[in-house]
Structure formats: C-alpha cells, structure tokens
Design a protein around this motif. Structure first.
Motif, PDB file in Angstrom:
ATOM      1  N   GLY A 189       8.530   4.979   0.885  1.00 54.73           N
ATOM      2  CA  GLY A 189       7.429   3.513   0.295  1.00 54.73           C
ATOM      3  C   GLY A 189       6.135   3.992   0.877  1.00 54.73           C
ATOM      4  O   GLY A 189       5.672   4.742   1.185  1.00 54.73           O
ATOM      5  N   THR A 190       5.294   3.102   0.392  1.00 51.76           N
ATOM      6  CA  THR A 190       4.054   3.349   0.601  1.00 51.76           C
ATOM      7  C   THR A 190       3.636   2.830   2.233  1.00 51.76           C
ATOM      8  O   THR A 190       3.846   1.641   2.544  1.00 51.76           O
ATOM      9  CB  THR A 190       2.720   2.535  -0.312  1.00 51.76           C
ATOM     10  OG1 THR A 190       2.998   1.072  -0.062  1.00 51.76           O
ATOM     11  CG2 THR A 190       3.240   2.677  -1.734  1.00 51.76           C
ATOM     12  N   LEU A 191       2.623   3.466   2.699  1.00 58.03           N
ATOM     13  CA  LEU A 191       2.506   3.313   4.128  1.00 58.03           C
ATOM     14  C   LEU A 191       1.641   2.224   4.362  1.00 58.03           C
ATOM     15  O   LEU A 191       1.409   1.469   5.383  1.00 58.03           O
ATOM     16  CB  LEU A 191       2.015   4.422   4.728  1.00 58.03           C
ATOM     17  CG  LEU A 191       2.707   6.004   4.943  1.00 58.03           C
ATOM     18  CD1 LEU A 191       1.960   7.025   5.565  1.00 58.03           C
ATOM     19  CD2 LEU A 191       4.031   5.400   5.997  1.00 58.03           C
ATOM     20  N   LYS A 192       0.934   1.871   3.370  1.00 55.23           N
ATOM     21  CA  LYS A 192      -0.156   0.815   3.415  1.00 55.23           C
ATOM     22  C   LYS A 192       0.678  -0.610   3.268  1.00 55.23           C
ATOM     23  O   LYS A 192       0.258  -1.381   4.255  1.00 55.23           O
ATOM     24  CB  LYS A 192      -0.998   0.613   2.175  1.00 55.23           C
ATOM     25  CG  LYS A 192      -2.199   1.810   1.943  1.00 55.23           C
ATOM     26  CD  LYS A 192      -2.925   1.798   0.832  1.00 55.23           C
ATOM     27  CE  LYS A 192      -3.308   3.117   0.335  1.00 55.23           C
ATOM     28  NZ  LYS A 192      -3.585   3.216  -0.732  1.00 55.23           N
ATOM     29  N   VAL A 193       1.695  -0.666   2.736  1.00 55.27           N
ATOM     30  CA  VAL A 193       2.466  -1.776   2.783  1.00 55.27           C
ATOM     31  C   VAL A 193       3.209  -1.768   4.194  1.00 55.27           C
ATOM     32  O   VAL A 193       3.380  -2.829   4.648  1.00 55.27           O
ATOM     33  CB  VAL A 193       3.683  -1.900   1.497  1.00 55.27           C
ATOM     34  CG1 VAL A 193       4.301  -3.159   1.633  1.00 55.27           C
ATOM     35  CG2 VAL A 193       2.731  -1.858   0.226  1.00 55.27           C
TER      36      VAL A 193
END
Length: 159
Positions: A46-50
């Motif tokens: 998954g995206t680390l920002k989210v």
C-alpha cells in the motif's frame, strides 16, 4: 526492518512525501527484485503516505478516547487548554509532533458521530450527531434558545 522503523516514526510524525516515496521504492525493489527470474514473490504494498495518515489518525483518536492519558494532558495544556481536540486551531510555533498529528483530526471528523448520552457535551449546531443519510449536521437555521442536545431532551420523560 525498514518498515518497522518507519512504522514507529509514522505513528508520531508526518513523513514528507519524498521520504515515503523513497522508502516505498526501496521496499518494492526488495520484494520484487531487479531480475525477473529472481523475484522474491508477490507482495501487495500500500502507499506509505496513506499508512502514515492512518497512524496519525490513530493518535488523534487516542486524544479523543483517552482524555486522561499523560500525552493528552500535556498536549492539552500546551495547545488546546479548555477546548476539545476536534475544535482546536493549529496555532503558531507548535512542535513537529503537534503539527503532524493536528491535521489528522480531519480524518476523524469525516467519520465520527456523537453518542448522545445526556446531551450536555454535544453542540446542536457544530457537532456531527444526526445521521440522515446525507449529512451528520443539523441544517436548520441556528437558534439562540438552544445550544446543546440536552436542551432538547425532556429529562423527566427521558425523551
């Protein structure tokens, strides 16, 4: 190892996008490898920002759900004395942890709804407390006669 280090940090600080992109690229290279013949398996990243936003949202939830925690008492005394965490302003000069956690309260505001109880803590006009399918806020004009849900409750009849 890198994900464990970043998970701890992301739970307290908002990581700059450039850093999360770099970490994400390193993790992808590890899992996928450079050579197709030597790929280490399929892994969904998954995206680390989210993920960072979700962990900071968890910290915001802790401020609301554990008002007697030491961290909440310290931050409350410094940044939002006498106010609810959800109604705070960012202010000027806050430390990096506060500036990281504060924006995540927006995530909570999108999804929370009050449990009424006796209604004394719920502001009729500013708090999300009704669910009519399209909004969680009262849409009628503001009245000065009532300000909290408790003003609408007949405490003798419990209605």
């Amino acid at each position: 190892m890198i994900q464990a280090m970043s998970t701890y940090t992301m739970g307290v600080y908002k990581i700059p996008a450039e850093v999360t992109d770099h970490i994400h690229a390193m993790m992808a290279r590890f899992w996928w490898g450079q050579d197709e013949a030597k790929r280490k398996g399929i892994w969904v990243l998954g995206t680390l920002k989210v993920f960072n936003d979700a962990l900071l949202g968890r910290q915001s939830w802790r401020h609301i759900s554990n008002p007697d925690s030491l961290l909440n008492k310290v931050l409350s005394a410094k940044y939002y004395k006498g106010k609810s965490f959800l109604k705070t302003n960012l202010g000027v000069g806050g430390n990096f942890s506060w500036r990281s956690i504060w924006p995540s309260k927006g995530l909570l505001k999108e999804g929370i709804i009050w449990r009424i109880g006796n209604g004394s803590s719920v502001d009729i006009w500013d708090d999300p407390w009704v669910d009519n399918g399209t909004s969680r806020f009262i849409a009628s004009p503001v009245s000065d006669e009532v300000s909290h849900v408790s003003d609408l409750i007949d405490h003798n009849a419990r209605e």
